[in-house]
Scaffold this active site. Structure first.
Site, PDB file in Angstrom:
ATOM      1  N   TYR A  60       0.816  -1.091   0.187  1.00 53.15           N
ATOM      2  CA  TYR A  60       0.017  -0.033   0.029  1.00 53.15           C
ATOM      3  C   TYR A  60       1.065   1.166  -0.073  1.00 53.15           C
ATOM      4  O   TYR A  60       1.535   1.422   1.032  1.00 53.15           O
ATOM      5  CB  TYR A  60      -0.924  -0.156   1.228  1.00 53.15           C
ATOM      6  N   HIS A  71      -0.418 -11.892   0.647  1.00 49.19           N
ATOM      7  CA  HIS A  71      -1.391 -11.293   0.222  1.00 49.19           C
ATOM      8  C   HIS A  71      -2.086 -12.027  -1.168  1.00 49.19           C
ATOM      9  O   HIS A  71      -3.327 -11.727  -0.917  1.00 49.19           O
ATOM     10  CB  HIS A  71      -0.811 -10.108  -0.574  1.00 49.19           C
TER      11      HIS A  71
HETATM   12  P1  NAP Z   1     -14.242  -0.382   0.957  1.00 53.12           P
HETATM   13  O1  NAP Z   1     -13.658  -0.334   2.470  1.00 53.12           O
HETATM   14  O2  NAP Z   1     -15.123  -1.405   0.590  1.00 53.12           O
HETATM   15  O3  NAP Z   1     -14.651   1.124   0.722  1.00 53.12           O
HETATM   16  C1  NAP Z   1     -13.776   2.086   0.686  1.00 53.12           C
HETATM   17  C2  NAP Z   1     -14.455   3.417   0.350  1.00 53.12           C
HETATM   18  O4  NAP Z   1     -15.586   3.653   0.884  1.00 53.12           O
HETATM   19  C3  NAP Z   1     -13.689   4.322   0.244  1.00 53.12           C
HETATM   20  O5  NAP Z   1     -13.888   5.203  -1.069  1.00 53.12           O
HETATM   21  C4  NAP Z   1     -14.149   5.371   1.505  1.00 53.12           C
HETATM   22  O6  NAP Z   1     -13.891   6.551   1.283  1.00 53.12           O
HETATM   23  C5  NAP Z   1     -15.814   4.847   1.232  1.00 53.12           C
HETATM   24  N1  NAP Z   1     -16.057   4.936   2.886  1.00 53.12           N
HETATM   25  C6  NAP Z   1     -16.082   4.301   3.866  1.00 53.12           C
HETATM   26  N2  NAP Z   1     -16.953   4.660   4.895  1.00 53.12           N
HETATM   27  C7  NAP Z   1     -17.864   5.412   4.495  1.00 53.12           C
HETATM   28  C8  NAP Z   1     -18.962   6.196   4.798  1.00 53.12           C
HETATM   29  N3  NAP Z   1     -19.255   5.876   6.077  1.00 53.12           N
HETATM   30  N4  NAP Z   1     -19.866   6.897   3.832  1.00 53.12           N
HETATM   31  C9  NAP Z   1     -19.431   7.100   2.657  1.00 53.12           C
HETATM   32  N5  NAP Z   1     -18.167   6.502   2.016  1.00 53.12           N
HETATM   33  C10 NAP Z   1     -17.144   5.608   2.799  1.00 53.12           C
HETATM   34  O7  NAP Z   1     -12.708  -0.507   0.251  1.00 53.12           O
HETATM   35  P2  NAP Z   1     -11.519  -1.030   0.041  1.00 53.12           P
HETATM   36  O8  NAP Z   1     -10.541   0.026   0.715  1.00 53.12           O
HETATM   37  O9  NAP Z   1     -11.206  -1.771  -0.966  1.00 53.12           O
HETATM   38  O10 NAP Z   1     -11.592  -2.279   1.198  1.00 53.12           O
HETATM   39  C11 NAP Z   1     -11.278  -2.170   2.375  1.00 53.12           C
HETATM   40  C12 NAP Z   1      -9.686  -2.568   2.996  1.00 53.12           C
HETATM   41  O11 NAP Z   1      -9.746  -4.092   2.517  1.00 53.12           O
HETATM   42  C13 NAP Z   1      -8.616  -2.197   2.233  1.00 53.12           C
HETATM   43  O12 NAP Z   1      -8.583  -0.768   2.714  1.00 53.12           O
HETATM   44  C14 NAP Z   1      -7.363  -2.798   2.580  1.00 53.12           C
HETATM   45  O13 NAP Z   1      -7.063  -2.681   3.793  1.00 53.12           O
HETATM   46  C15 NAP Z   1      -8.180  -4.326   2.245  1.00 53.12           C
HETATM   47  N6  NAP Z   1      -8.229  -5.073   1.145  1.00 53.12           N
HETATM   48  C16 NAP Z   1      -7.546  -5.917   1.019  1.00 53.12           C
HETATM   49  C17 NAP Z   1      -7.431  -6.810  -0.327  1.00 53.12           C
HETATM   50  C18 NAP Z   1      -6.600  -8.072  -0.244  1.00 53.12           C
HETATM   51  O14 NAP Z   1      -6.129  -8.305  -1.571  1.00 53.12           O
HETATM   52  N7  NAP Z   1      -6.316  -8.617   0.627  1.00 53.12           N
HETATM   53  C19 NAP Z   1      -8.111  -5.948  -1.434  1.00 53.12           C
HETATM   54  C20 NAP Z   1      -8.597  -4.882  -1.457  1.00 53.12           C
HETATM   55  C21 NAP Z   1      -8.727  -4.410  -0.009  1.00 53.12           C
HETATM   56  P3  NAP Z   1     -13.420   7.867   2.444  1.00 53.12           P
HETATM   57  O15 NAP Z   1     -11.955   7.261   2.751  1.00 53.12           O
HETATM   58  O16 NAP Z   1     -13.722   9.055   2.052  1.00 53.12           O
HETATM   59  O17 NAP Z   1     -14.438   7.653   3.663  1.00 53.12           O
END
Ligand code: NAP
Length: 281
Positions: free
Chosen positions: A52, A110
């Site tokens: 990241y 990962h």
């Molecule tokens: P997510 O958590 O599904 O969505 C994040 C999005 O939602 C961001 O744009 C955030 O914007 C928005 N958001 C969050 N809370 C909100 C609220 N209360 N109201 C409105 N918008 C909101 O997406 P993600 O980051 O893909 O997944 C979460 C975590 O999973 C990642 O950060 C990472 O740590 C992990 N991940 C792991 C893998 C893997 O391969 N293992 C892959 C992808 C992700 P704001 O920041 O502006 O609130």
């Protein structure tokens, strides 16, 4: 904050954690404030990865949790290109340095890459034996991958499988979720808010969530997270860089969906047929 037994570990972990992907793109002070607020609210499973921001996010997390380390369940991930025995050990040392700590709670492969799985698992086992990590797990593994990993590592060694799981992508519910439950592997839902693709207010699906949210005095995002965490072996790690959004996320711990509400969400966001290949971001 609701806590749950995490896979085979003898500790409880917050059901609602915090993702950190792409946090390096936001204002650094605001992000640090949000991570500290998450810890305050008990959203204390913090998930990051060496890739990241090419290490930048681990550095931000390290700064944010300095002085609060004992309150955090800290997870990071080794890139599969580093998934040799020596590569895993070295990647862990670098992550520890960036995170300003001497021990991880959870270290994940990962995704499955080109290196033989035995190599990474041998490295992870050594890190655990040496006390550098409390536990290790995997990410983006399907049932076949998990069976292979269990055959190498033994039962009860793999703490979790972190997988894509949100209202629009429920494929893990077909087989993988029950498999993980049977093997006592925590299922951690990544991108639980659809990674920015959340049903908008005013759409019919958005209105289904909004109606349930209003009944509980929470946001639609909290309803989605509660639905995804409805089974006791599952956890969610939504990402937000904003303190107000963090509060909405934390509220997902404070209520229970009724069976009728679960059925309504189930109807609005149908499971769909099983996919031949495991979905990932
Ligand atoms: P997510 O958590 O599904 O969505 C994040 C999005 O939602 C961001 O744009 C955030 O914007 C928005 N958001 C969050 N809370 C909100 C609220 N209360 N109201 C409105 N918008 C909101 O997406 P993600 O980051 O893909 O997944 C979460 C975590 O999973 C990642 O950060 C990472 O740590 C992990 N991940 C792991 C893998 C893997 O391969 N293992 C892959 C992808 C992700 P704001 O920041 O502006 O609130």
């Amino acid at each position: 904050m609701e806590l749950r037994r995490f896979g085979p570990l003898d500790i409880d972990v917050p059901t609602i954690g915090l993702g950190t992907w792409q946090m390096e793109r936001s204002d650094r002070e605001a992000v640090i404030h949000t991570i500290r607020r998450a810890i305050d609210r008990g959203v204390a499973h913090i998930d990051t990865a060496e890739i990241y921001g090419q290490g930048a996010v681990e550095e931000i997390v390290g700064e944010a949790i300095a002085g609060y380390r004992a309150e955090v369940f800290l997870a990071t991930k080794v890139h599969p290109d580093h998934g040799t025995y020596a590569g895993t050990l070295l990647a862990c040392e670098k992550s520890l340095r960036r995170l300003r700590t001497d021990r991880l709670d959870l270290y994940l492969l990962h995704w499955r890459g080109a290196q033989p799985l035995e190599e990474a698992i041998r490295g992870l086992a050594t890190l655990k034996k040496d006390g550098k990590i409390r536990a290790w797990g995997v990410s983006n593994f399907d049932v076949t991958d998990l069976e292979e990993a269990i055959a190498i590592a033994g039962e009860g060694e793999i703490a979790c499988n972190q997988v894509l799981y949100n209202l629009g992508e429920r494929d893990v519910e077909h087989v993988l979720q029950a498999f993980c439950e049977r093997r006592r592997i925590a299922l951690v839902a990544y991108s639980p808010l659809g990674s920015g693709q959340f049903p908008p207010a005013g759409s019919w699906r958005g209105d289904v969530l909004a109606g349930i949210a209003a009944a509980h005095g929470v946001s639609s995002k909290a309803v989605a997270l509660r639905f995804l965490a409805r089974r006791p072996g599952s956890f969610v790690i939504p990402k937000t860089a904003r303190a107000d959004h963090l509060d909405e996320i934390a509220n997902a711990s404070d209520f229970i969906l009724t069976p009728e509400e679960i059925a309504t969400i189930d109807d609005a966001f149908p499971l769909g047929p099983p996919k031949s290949k495991m979905p990932y971001v």
